[in-house]
Design an enzyme around this catalytic site. Structure first.
Site, short mmCIF file in Angstrom:
data_model
loop_
_atom_site.label_atom_id
_atom_site.label_comp_id
_atom_site.label_asym_id
_atom_site.label_seq_id
_atom_site.Cartn_x
_atom_site.Cartn_y
_atom_site.Cartn_z
N THR A 145 9.35 18.97 1.71
CA THR A 145 10.26 19.76 2.57
C THR A 145 11.68 19.49 2.10
OG1 THR A 145 8.76 19.49 4.42
CG2 THR A 145 11.02 20.14 4.94
N ARG A 179 1.93 21.73 4.78
CA ARG A 179 1.80 21.96 6.23
C ARG A 179 0.65 21.13 6.77
NH1 ARG A 179 1.53 28.39 7.14
NH2 ARG A 179 3.41 28.38 8.43
N VAL A 180 0.58 19.87 6.28
CA VAL A 180 -0.58 19.06 6.69
C VAL A 180 -0.19 18.13 7.82
CG1 VAL A 180 -1.70 19.15 4.45
CG2 VAL A 180 -0.04 17.34 4.92
N LYS A 232 9.73 26.94 5.80
CA LYS A 232 9.20 25.61 6.16
C LYS A 232 10.11 24.90 7.15
CE LYS A 232 7.23 21.67 6.35
NZ LYS A 232 5.97 21.46 7.08
N ASN A 236 9.42 24.32 11.71
CA ASN A 236 9.56 23.09 12.50
C ASN A 236 10.76 23.17 13.42
OD1 ASN A 236 7.25 21.93 11.64
ND2 ASN A 236 8.18 20.69 10.05
N ARG A 239 9.62 24.89 16.46
CA ARG A 239 8.81 24.04 17.34
C ARG A 239 9.74 23.12 18.14
NH1 ARG A 239 3.73 22.51 18.40
NH2 ARG A 239 3.24 20.32 18.78
N CYS A 290 8.97 15.04 10.99
CA CYS A 290 9.12 16.48 10.68
C CYS A 290 10.22 17.10 11.53
CB CYS A 290 7.80 17.20 10.94
SG CYS A 290 6.44 16.53 10.00
N ARG A 368 7.15 6.64 13.50
CA ARG A 368 8.40 7.04 12.82
C ARG A 368 9.34 7.78 13.77
NH1 ARG A 368 5.66 9.43 7.43
NH2 ARG A 368 3.94 9.69 8.89
N1 SAJ Z 1 6.35 16.94 21.64
C1 SAJ Z 1 6.85 17.24 22.93
N2 SAJ Z 1 6.38 18.36 23.54
C2 SAJ Z 1 5.47 19.20 22.94
C3 SAJ Z 1 5.00 18.87 21.63
C4 SAJ Z 1 5.45 17.73 21.00
O1 SAJ Z 1 7.66 16.51 23.49
O2 SAJ Z 1 5.08 20.19 23.55
C5 SAJ Z 1 6.87 15.75 20.97
C6 SAJ Z 1 5.78 14.76 20.61
O3 SAJ Z 1 5.62 13.82 21.64
C7 SAJ Z 1 6.35 14.10 19.36
C8 SAJ Z 1 7.20 15.19 18.71
O4 SAJ Z 1 7.44 16.17 19.74
O5 SAJ Z 1 7.20 13.02 19.70
C9 SAJ Z 1 6.57 15.86 17.50
O6 SAJ Z 1 5.29 16.26 17.89
P1 SAJ Z 1 4.43 17.32 16.96
O7 SAJ Z 1 3.22 17.66 17.74
O8 SAJ Z 1 5.31 18.42 16.52
O9 SAJ Z 1 3.93 16.44 15.73
P2 SAJ Z 1 4.56 16.30 14.27
O10 SAJ Z 1 5.96 15.83 14.33
O11 SAJ Z 1 3.57 15.54 13.48
O12 SAJ Z 1 4.62 17.83 13.74
C10 SAJ Z 1 3.71 18.24 12.75
C11 SAJ Z 1 4.36 19.38 12.01
N3 SAJ Z 1 3.54 19.64 10.85
C12 SAJ Z 1 4.14 19.66 9.62
O13 SAJ Z 1 5.33 19.54 9.45
C13 SAJ Z 1 3.23 19.84 8.47
C14 SAJ Z 1 4.46 20.62 12.87
O14 SAJ Z 1 4.82 21.75 12.03
C15 SAJ Z 1 3.15 20.93 13.51
O15 SAJ Z 1 3.32 22.06 14.37
C16 SAJ Z 1 2.69 19.73 14.33
O16 SAJ Z 1 2.50 18.64 13.40
C17 SAJ Z 1 1.35 20.02 15.02
O17 SAJ Z 1 1.24 21.15 15.55
O18 SAJ Z 1 0.52 19.10 15.04
#
Ligand code: SAJ
Length: 479
Positions: A145, A179-180, A232, A236, A239, A290, A368
């Site tokens: 990224t 995107r893993v 990319k 994120n 999200r 991310c 992290r």
């Molecule tokens: N979180 C919230 N509320 C939510 C969802 C998450 O507070 O509704 C918080 C989580 O507690 C965490 C943080 O956000 O602290 C990130 O959570 P995440 O579910 O987004 O997990 P990540 O950071 O591992 O995001 C990854 C990303 N994948 C890649 O970059 C390849 C993201 O694009 C994915 O959407 C996400 O995983 C996924 O859906 O699992």
């Protein structure tokens, strides 16, 4: 010297030998999947023989996966392709000269979380080593990224400097962002749609040829290299934005005395063609590697590339506002703790606060950029004593983490739930109160895992994110 890139690829023939630079959680599964494709004859995993990660070379060449955690199919796949002689790991980057395609998957962490600037040094080193051994007609693909503009800018410049060749004429160059997700590495690579962007159409097409055989279900979405970098970082950023919207609404619901989760149920019920509301969940903060960085990549790209960005000077963007909302949530948890202690006739100074959950995400040992650390620093700075529990995270620099819940809760005036680990959905208010040993302990639920009434009945002071309907409850047994 070939006339043009198409000629160079034609001269080289179909992709048979592949190099993957960076044996991490992105490179290893990608290399194993490439090696399992019949028409690919050999895959080299390139890994610097450094003190911290050189051990991976021997492990992989013994057919073992150096990745922790539960990664379905990965270990068996590595064993299979190593035994078949189709995959081997090496620190000898000169073998890149025999590769028809080289992917580079080296992470881009923060140099310092404070300045939110990426540390591209390891990635630049990987690109430099690749350029040094690049041969004519090879395709280079960046998977890390990166800030939009990197592939066609810095990466191209380094590769041309090192190889003495010209990108888009002598070798191809593309960006195919990973995107893993941990725990789903192989499945994500096979099933997610793959964004592929070349610096020119010929590079894009060659990169589509490279990845198509490993896509079991996903389809390829071609675009320019810079568009792929924007995609990319934006996927994120969006999200993070959705989470921030849920957090902002949760703060409003608390202020207006309503239950966010009732409101959310209503909003989420609005579903018909093209009318959905993708409302996510509020929480104690956003951690991970991310969402905490990709917004800043996008913002930097807009500044560096967006020469004529039409935006009021000095105004913070929606995306940075979202980052600020999410980064405020650990402070909000502190405010809820203050309020709860005050209702129990106490103040932060001299109190003991138990933090449940150090991982940034539920049922994982990944810590992290964990929001728990921000909260811990705030609470300690106000003179409270802190204990930390996590059933998944065993150690973390500068903090003692215990898996003994009773020990962590013993003597606690307040308990703050920071991670939605499954263990915390079964917390027993009676046992916890006994362990706390105080008349009105405070529970601050940052992940909506406890039932407010069950704790209130036992004399707890309850505070929960989004629970405006409960946060002002009468304290049972309080005169
Ligand atoms: N979180 C919230 N509320 C939510 C969802 C998450 O507070 O509704 C918080 C989580 O507690 C965490 C943080 O956000 O602290 C990130 O959570 P995440 O579910 O987004 O997990 P990540 O950071 O591992 O995001 C990854 C990303 N994948 C890649 O970059 C390849 C993201 O694009 C994915 O959407 C996400 O995983 C996924 O859906 O699992």
């Amino acid at each position: 010297m070939a006339r043009g890139l198409a000629e160079a690829f034609e001269k080289r023939g179909p992709i048979r030998t592949i190099g993957v630079v960076g044996m991490g959680y992105v490179g290893i599964p990608a290399a194993a999947l490439f090696a399992d494709v019949p028409q690919y004859q050999k895959v080299y995993g390139f890994q610097r023989d450094s003190a911290t990660s050189g051990y991976k070379i021997a492990m992989l060449n013994c057919g073992e996966s150096p990745l922790g955690g539960d990664e379905p199919c990965l270990a068996a796949l590595i064993k299979k392709v190593v035994a078949a002689g189709k995959f081997s790991c090496t620190a000898d980057f000169s073998r890149i000269s025999s590769c028809d395609a080289v992917t580079i998957a080296i992470q881009t962490p923060f140099r310092d979380p404070g300045d939110l600037l990426p540390d591209f040094s390891a990635l630049h080193e990987g690109i430099r080593l690749t350029g040094r051994h690049l041969s004519e007609g090879t395709l280079v693909v960046l998977e890390s990224t990166v800030t939009p503009g990197t592939t066609a800018g810095t990466a191209r410049r380094i590769l041309e400097e090192e190889s003495g060749m010209v990108a888009g004429e002598d070798f191809g160059l593309a960006h195919a962002p990973e995107r893993v997700m941990v725990g789903r590495l192989i499945r994500n690579l096979q099933e997610h749609d793959r964004i592929i962007g070349g610096i020119d159409d010929t590079s894009t097409m060659r990169a589509c040829d490279l990845y198509s055989p490993i896509l079991v279900q996903g389809r390829i979405i071609p675009m320019s290299a810079t568009a792929a970098e924007v995609e990319k970082t934006a996927e994120n950023t969006f999200r993070d934005l959705q989470i921030a919207a849920a957090n902002q609404l949760a703060l409003y619901c608390e202020a207006m005395g309503v239950n966010f989760y009732d409101v959310r149920k209503g909003i989420a019920s609005l579903k018909e063609e093209g009318v959905t509301r993708a409302i996510l969940w509020p929480g104690a903060g956003v951690g991970g590697h991310c969402l905490t960085k990709d917004t800043y990549h996008l913002e930097r790209g807009a500044k560096v590339l967006g020469g004529n960005l039409d935006w009021p000077g000095g105004e913070r963007s929606l995306f940075l506002t979202a980052r600020a909302i999410n980064d405020f949530m650990p402070t909000h948890m502190l405010h809820l703790t203050h309020d709860g202690l005050a209702r129990a006739g106490k103040e932060m100074k001299g109190s003991k606060v138990a933090i449940l959950g150090w991982a940034f995400i539920a049922d994982s040992d990944d810590a992290r950029n964990t929001p728990s650390e921000v909260y811990r620093d705030l609470v300690v700075s106000e003179g409270a004593e802190v204990s930390v529990h996590d059933p998944w995270v065993e150690e973390y620099p500068g903090v003692a983490i215990s898996s003994d819940l009773e020990r962590v809760i013993t003597g606690a005036d307040a308990v703050a739930v920071f991670t939605g680990h499954r263990e915390y959905r079964a917390l027993d208010p009676g046992s916890l109160k006994r362990w706390a040993g105080v008349e009105h302990p405070v529970i601050v639920d940052g992940r909506n895992v406890v039932d407010p009434d069950s704790f209130i009945r036992y004399g707890w002071v309850y505070k929960g994110i989004g629970r405006g309907d409960k946060n002002g409850h009468a304290v049972v047994g309080c005169r």
